[in-house]
Motif scaffolding. Structure first.
Motif, short mmCIF file in Angstrom:
data_model
loop_
_atom_site.label_atom_id
_atom_site.label_comp_id
_atom_site.label_asym_id
_atom_site.label_seq_id
_atom_site.Cartn_x
_atom_site.Cartn_y
_atom_site.Cartn_z
N GLN A 35 7.76 -21.13 9.04
CA GLN A 35 7.38 -19.72 8.95
C GLN A 35 6.84 -19.24 10.29
O GLN A 35 6.15 -19.99 11.00
N ARG A 36 7.15 -17.99 10.63
CA ARG A 36 6.60 -17.40 11.84
C ARG A 36 5.08 -17.32 11.70
O ARG A 36 4.57 -16.90 10.65
N PRO A 37 4.31 -17.71 12.74
CA PRO A 37 2.85 -17.75 12.60
C PRO A 37 2.22 -16.37 12.42
O PRO A 37 1.20 -16.23 11.76
N PHE A 38 2.84 -15.35 13.06
CA PHE A 38 2.38 -13.97 12.92
C PHE A 38 3.53 -13.07 13.35
O PHE A 38 4.51 -13.51 13.93
N GLU A 39 3.42 -11.78 13.03
CA GLU A 39 4.54 -10.86 13.25
C GLU A 39 4.79 -10.56 14.73
O GLU A 39 5.92 -10.36 15.16
N THR A 40 3.73 -10.55 15.53
CA THR A 40 3.87 -10.21 16.94
C THR A 40 4.71 -11.24 17.67
O THR A 40 4.49 -12.44 17.55
N SER A 41 5.70 -10.76 18.45
CA SER A 41 6.53 -11.65 19.25
C SER A 41 5.93 -11.78 20.65
O SER A 41 5.45 -10.79 21.23
N SER A 42 5.93 -13.00 21.20
CA SER A 42 5.35 -13.24 22.52
C SER A 42 6.28 -14.11 23.35
O SER A 42 7.20 -14.75 22.83
N ASN A 43 6.03 -14.13 24.65
CA ASN A 43 6.83 -14.96 25.55
C ASN A 43 6.45 -16.43 25.44
O ASN A 43 7.29 -17.31 25.62
N TYR A 44 5.16 -16.68 25.18
CA TYR A 44 4.66 -18.06 25.11
C TYR A 44 3.73 -18.20 23.90
O TYR A 44 3.13 -17.22 23.44
N TYR A 45 3.60 -19.46 23.46
CA TYR A 45 2.72 -19.76 22.33
C TYR A 45 1.90 -21.01 22.67
O TYR A 45 2.40 -21.95 23.30
N ALA A 46 0.65 -20.99 22.27
CA ALA A 46 -0.21 -22.15 22.43
C ALA A 46 -0.71 -22.60 21.07
O ALA A 46 -1.08 -21.77 20.24
N LEU A 47 -0.69 -23.90 20.85
CA LEU A 47 -1.24 -24.49 19.63
C LEU A 47 -2.36 -25.43 20.03
O LEU A 47 -2.16 -26.33 20.86
N LEU A 48 -3.53 -25.21 19.48
CA LEU A 48 -4.65 -26.11 19.78
C LEU A 48 -5.26 -26.62 18.49
O LEU A 48 -5.16 -25.99 17.43
N GLU A 49 -5.87 -27.80 18.59
CA GLU A 49 -6.47 -28.45 17.43
C GLU A 49 -7.84 -28.98 17.82
O GLU A 49 -8.04 -29.43 18.94
N PHE A 50 -8.78 -28.93 16.88
CA PHE A 50 -10.12 -29.44 17.13
C PHE A 50 -10.75 -29.83 15.80
O PHE A 50 -10.32 -29.39 14.73
N GLU A 51 -11.76 -30.68 15.88
CA GLU A 51 -12.53 -31.03 14.70
C GLU A 51 -13.54 -29.93 14.41
O GLU A 51 -14.21 -29.46 15.34
#
Length: 476
Positions: A280-296
């Motif tokens: 699924q698309r994470p959100f409706e806005t389209s962007s040139n780049y995407y960042a995914l980060l994870e943390f506790e």
């Protein structure tokens, strides 16, 4: 001796070795395969640059049986190719010249667990995901993780010093190997470090075999360190318009949170994913780049800090949209946006480059590489993604429908020197985590000096004086 005579002699030698393994070293029929389908299956990895052409596949069940194969290969001057899960991307496990493949598939047992040491002994053929599940059962964690964890083997991970998506927090495979049992190219069995944390008794030979791609010998067992399990892992995905903004977001979050992952991918990658209908698309806005980060986020104040940082990034104009997971299930769905990319683009026969530079150099490096690509591949679609938190970038050039695979790869190779010269300019690596194998071998000098390579060759001579171990990989 004529070429035909050499071929006949080699066939006879292989036959003699296989017969000796059965008669003298306890190999049964299930441990030797010579049929065409098996040769093709076990003679290759995930690369498509070379055709497999091994002479036989053998499946040892013990360190002693591995030793027997190596000693017989030395006696008969036959070349061996170690094989794990065959998920490599540099042709490090490809047997293309009549080699005997040593598959570790049958050495797949998890051995003794040392609770006080948070350590477990495993055979080299244990699947990465199997080790992760074992750690979870013990209330612990094995953090080396990547898309092929369900099929890659620990021995192969050690052979390439595998990285993956958690390096920013946990480091490479090297950080988790406390001891090794290896059989050298001479046929000697060595037990290296024996799992100890503190051992100041001279050279630590264990680290020579980590990342050696089976050119010095074969890892048969490993003592692996485990970690406490992370708590309430939370994932955020952001859309960004400029690549520089990715680096600003990384800096902002790293300054206040201990990130367990920081990944990026571009619009091309997301568009290919969306076309499959599997994510699924994470959100409706389209962007040139995407960042995914994870943390506790075991405590509410950490979540509050993450939201404050997100708002700060929005106010600064670095982030145009974003989403945060509210459950482990949602976190897993967001991770698919990054983890499914490699499989998704595989249908486009991508020409892959796996490079790394210091994180500080990444923005300038990306701009220079894109200039090279745009100037030389004006009609090719490119796809960027990678472990941006540790400076590792994956550049994928996608094959147009009107070109054959060979034509496409040849066009890509014509500018490799330009790409790798840029890597060299920034003091980077032409192979961040996939190893050298055969595909990166011609470009090794862009990352290693002539003197370094001579030392590497001298080390191989010590451990493998007859040059039987994975010949033609890393260097000639």
């Amino acid at each position: 001796m004529s070429k035909d005579k050499l071929v006949v002699t080699k066939v006879e030698s292989v036959t003699q070795v296989l017969r000796a393994l059965q008669q003298s070293y306890g190999f049964d029929e299930s441990q030797i395969k010579t049929d065409e389908a098996s040769l093709k299956h076990w003679g290759r990895d995930w690369t498509v640059h070379f055709e497999p052409a091994p002479a036989a596949i053998v499946f040892p069940k013990s360190t002693e049986q591995v030793q027997a194969v190596i000693k017989l290969a030395n006696e008969h001057q036959l070349v061996l190719t170690p094989s794990g899960g065959r998920t490599g991307l540099s042709a490090g496990a490809v047997a293309s010249n009549g080699e005997i493949v040593i598959s570790m598939d049958k050495m797949n047992k998890i051995g003794r667990f040392f609770a006080a040491d948070r350590m477990v002994e495993v055979e080299a053929g244990v699947i990465t995901e199997q080790l992760q599940q074992f750690a979870e059962e013990k209330g612990l964690y094995y953090p080396v993780d990547f898309a092929s964890a369900g099929s890659s083997q620990i021995g192969g991970n050690i052979g390439t010093n595998a990285g993956g998506i958690k390096v920013i927090r946990y480091g490479l495979t090297r950080n988790w190997v406390l001891g090794l049992t290896v059989v050298t190219g001479k046929g000697d069995i060595l037990e290296l470090n024996r799992g100890m944390i503190k051992n100041a008794t001279g050279y630590d030979l264990r680290h020579l075999f980590i990342g050696a791609e089976g050119t010095l010998g074969i890892v048969t067992k490993a003592q692996i360190k485990l970690e406490r399990a992370p708590q309430n892992l939370t994932v955020m995905v952001f859309g960004l318009e400029e690549f520089d903004h990715v680096m600003h977001v990384l800096s902002a979050f790293q300054s206040q949170l201990d990130l367990t992952a920081f990944e990026f991918f571009d619009k091309v990658a997301l568009d290919k994913l969306m076309a499959t209908g599997n994510v699924q698309r994470p959100f409706e806005t389209s962007s040139n780049y995407y960042a995914l980060l994870e943390f506790e986020a075991p405590y509410e104040p950490i979540m509050d800090k993450a939201m404050a940082l997100f708002e700060q990034c929005m106010e600064n104009g670095w982030v145009v949209d974003g989403v945060m997971s509210q459950s482990l299930a949602q976190a897993a769905e967001l991770w698919k946006l990054r983890e499914n990319i490699s499989e998704t683009i595989s249908v486009f026969t991508p020409y892959k480059n796996d490079v790394s530079v210091l994180i500080s150099y990444v923005p300038e490096f990306i701009k220079e590489i894109e200039s090279v690509i745009n100037a030389n591949y004006p009609n090719f679609e490119t796809c960027w993604y990678g472990h941006i938190g540790d400076g590792n970038l994956h550049l994928n050039i996608l094959k147009p429908e009107d070109l054959s695979k060979d034509e496409f790869f040849e066009k890509c190779r014509t500018v490799n020197d330009l790409v790798f010269a840029t890597v060299q300019k920034y003091g980077g690596s032409v192979s961040a985590e996939h190893g050298v194998g055969m595909t990166k071998k011609p470009y090794l000098e862009y990352s290693r000096s002539h003197s370094e390579i001579e030392y590497l060759k001298a080390l191989k001579e010590v451990f493998d004086p007859n040059g039987i171990m994975n010949r033609g990989k890393i260097f000639d």
